[in-house]
Design a protein around this motif. Sequence first.
Motif, PDB file in Angstrom:
ATOM      1  N   LYS A 184      -4.565  10.709  14.683  1.00 53.18           N
ATOM      2  CA  LYS A 184      -5.434  10.071  13.712  1.00 53.18           C
ATOM      3  C   LYS A 184      -5.645   8.763  13.950  1.00 53.18           C
ATOM      4  O   LYS A 184      -4.775   8.139  14.580  1.00 53.18           O
ATOM      5  CB  LYS A 184      -4.477  10.673  12.428  1.00 53.18           C
ATOM      6  CG  LYS A 184      -4.566  11.911  11.926  1.00 53.18           C
ATOM      7  CD  LYS A 184      -4.306  12.026  10.368  1.00 53.18           C
ATOM      8  CE  LYS A 184      -4.080  13.623  10.085  1.00 53.18           C
ATOM      9  NZ  LYS A 184      -3.827  13.694   8.758  1.00 53.18           N
ATOM     10  N   THR A 185      -6.653   8.452  13.715  1.00 56.73           N
ATOM     11  CA  THR A 185      -7.249   7.077  14.059  1.00 56.73           C
ATOM     12  C   THR A 185      -7.574   6.106  12.921  1.00 56.73           C
ATOM     13  O   THR A 185      -8.352   6.766  11.945  1.00 56.73           O
ATOM     14  CB  THR A 185      -8.406   7.070  15.270  1.00 56.73           C
ATOM     15  OG1 THR A 185      -8.092   7.883  16.311  1.00 56.73           O
ATOM     16  CG2 THR A 185      -8.935   5.530  15.559  1.00 56.73           C
ATOM     17  N   LYS A 186      -7.359   4.909  12.790  1.00 54.36           N
ATOM     18  CA  LYS A 186      -7.711   3.879  11.781  1.00 54.36           C
ATOM     19  C   LYS A 186      -8.357   2.814  12.546  1.00 54.36           C
ATOM     20  O   LYS A 186      -8.198   2.459  13.533  1.00 54.36           O
ATOM     21  CB  LYS A 186      -6.393   3.171  11.189  1.00 54.36           C
ATOM     22  CG  LYS A 186      -5.558   4.315  10.523  1.00 54.36           C
ATOM     23  CD  LYS A 186      -5.732   4.846   9.300  1.00 54.36           C
ATOM     24  CE  LYS A 186      -4.638   5.497   8.394  1.00 54.36           C
ATOM     25  NZ  LYS A 186      -5.396   5.929   7.208  1.00 54.36           N
ATOM     26  N   ARG A 187      -9.230   2.465  11.878  1.00 56.10           N
ATOM     27  CA  ARG A 187     -10.386   1.297  12.333  1.00 56.10           C
ATOM     28  C   ARG A 187      -9.886   0.088  11.357  1.00 56.10           C
ATOM     29  O   ARG A 187      -9.873   0.151  10.055  1.00 56.10           O
ATOM     30  CB  ARG A 187     -11.741   1.578  12.076  1.00 56.10           C
ATOM     31  CG  ARG A 187     -12.647   0.236  12.430  1.00 56.10           C
ATOM     32  CD  ARG A 187     -13.823   0.684  12.593  1.00 56.10           C
ATOM     33  NE  ARG A 187     -14.189   1.493  13.872  1.00 56.10           N
ATOM     34  CZ  ARG A 187     -15.271   2.582  14.040  1.00 56.10           C
ATOM     35  NH1 ARG A 187     -15.860   2.847  12.870  1.00 56.10           N
ATOM     36  NH2 ARG A 187     -15.258   2.939  15.005  1.00 56.10           N
ATOM     37  N   VAL A 188      -9.527  -1.015  12.031  1.00 57.14           N
ATOM     38  CA  VAL A 188      -9.543  -2.208  11.172  1.00 57.14           C
ATOM     39  C   VAL A 188     -10.649  -3.164  11.493  1.00 57.14           C
ATOM     40  O   VAL A 188     -10.899  -3.489  12.523  1.00 57.14           O
ATOM     41  CB  VAL A 188      -8.124  -2.868  11.632  1.00 57.14           C
ATOM     42  CG1 VAL A 188      -7.990  -4.183  10.786  1.00 57.14           C
ATOM     43  CG2 VAL A 188      -7.024  -1.843  11.325  1.00 57.14           C
ATOM     44  N   THR A 189     -11.445  -3.640  10.523  1.00 56.80           N
ATOM     45  CA  THR A 189     -12.147  -4.605  10.689  1.00 56.80           C
ATOM     46  C   THR A 189     -11.962  -5.606   9.226  1.00 56.80           C
ATOM     47  O   THR A 189     -11.094  -5.743   8.451  1.00 56.80           O
ATOM     48  CB  THR A 189     -13.612  -4.025  10.112  1.00 56.80           C
ATOM     49  OG1 THR A 189     -13.626  -3.647   8.631  1.00 56.80           O
ATOM     50  CG2 THR A 189     -13.825  -2.896  10.974  1.00 56.80           C
ATOM     51  N   ALA A 190     -12.760  -6.876   9.342  1.00 63.77           N
ATOM     52  CA  ALA A 190     -12.709  -7.904   8.293  1.00 63.77           C
ATOM     53  C   ALA A 190     -12.700  -7.342   6.950  1.00 63.77           C
ATOM     54  O   ALA A 190     -12.295  -7.938   6.024  1.00 63.77           O
ATOM     55  CB  ALA A 190     -13.571  -8.933   8.564  1.00 63.77           C
ATOM     56  N   SER A 191     -13.494  -6.138   6.659  1.00 69.52           N
ATOM     57  CA  SER A 191     -13.567  -5.602   5.567  1.00 69.52           C
ATOM     58  C   SER A 191     -12.610  -4.624   5.049  1.00 69.52           C
ATOM     59  O   SER A 191     -12.448  -4.329   4.071  1.00 69.52           O
ATOM     60  CB  SER A 191     -14.896  -4.775   5.537  1.00 69.52           C
ATOM     61  OG  SER A 191     -16.042  -5.519   5.711  1.00 69.52           O
ATOM     62  N   GLY A 192     -11.479  -4.295   5.917  1.00 68.06           N
ATOM     63  CA  GLY A 192     -10.453  -3.464   5.663  1.00 68.06           C
ATOM     64  C   GLY A 192      -9.950  -2.576   6.585  1.00 68.06           C
ATOM     65  O   GLY A 192     -10.486  -2.645   7.735  1.00 68.06           O
ATOM     66  N   VAL A 193      -9.238  -1.431   6.296  1.00 70.13           N
ATOM     67  CA  VAL A 193      -8.853  -0.291   6.892  1.00 70.13           C
ATOM     68  C   VAL A 193      -9.578   0.765   6.564  1.00 70.13           C
ATOM     69  O   VAL A 193      -9.480   1.205   5.354  1.00 70.13           O
ATOM     70  CB  VAL A 193      -7.347  -0.258   6.993  1.00 70.13           C
ATOM     71  CG1 VAL A 193      -6.783   0.769   7.750  1.00 70.13           C
ATOM     72  CG2 VAL A 193      -6.432  -1.555   7.417  1.00 70.13           C
ATOM     73  N   SER A 194     -10.077   1.651   7.425  1.00 75.29           N
ATOM     74  CA  SER A 194     -10.528   2.830   7.419  1.00 75.29           C
ATOM     75  C   SER A 194     -10.128   4.163   8.275  1.00 75.29           C
ATOM     76  O   SER A 194      -9.633   3.633   9.282  1.00 75.29           O
ATOM     77  CB  SER A 194     -11.983   2.747   7.154  1.00 75.29           C
ATOM     78  OG  SER A 194     -12.644   2.370   8.185  1.00 75.29           O
TER      79      SER A 194
END
Length: 119
Positions: A61-71
């Motif tokens: 499973k993959t999580k994406r982290v951006t300045a807007s948060g984690v998804s």
Amino acid sequence: MTDATKQKFLVLYLIPASVMGDWAKTDPTIRQAEEQKMQAAWGKWMGEHGKMIISTEVGGKTKRVTASGVSDTKNDIILCSLVEAESHDAAAKAFENHPHLQIPQSSIEIMYVRPMSGM
């Protein structure tokens, strides 16, 4: 070239998510036979090239982290390896006939890994 002077490369094994979804729907008898065939070919490839592999891990499973948060997200990476080779071209050449490429629309990406300085 000695082991100390070999370069490191990150190898990404990719399969489009749509292909994986179709594969999951394949008749189990057909899928099992194809998987056994590929495992045998992979074993043969490892016998010829396994010394260059430092490690191989299965993607999950993959999580994406951006300045807007984690998804939650998805990508096409199913495996990754860390390998050592004399050059980028030598590393890529070793994967030219890899059994992973028997999977429709699959690909393998080889990226040079350089030490991170100043950290």
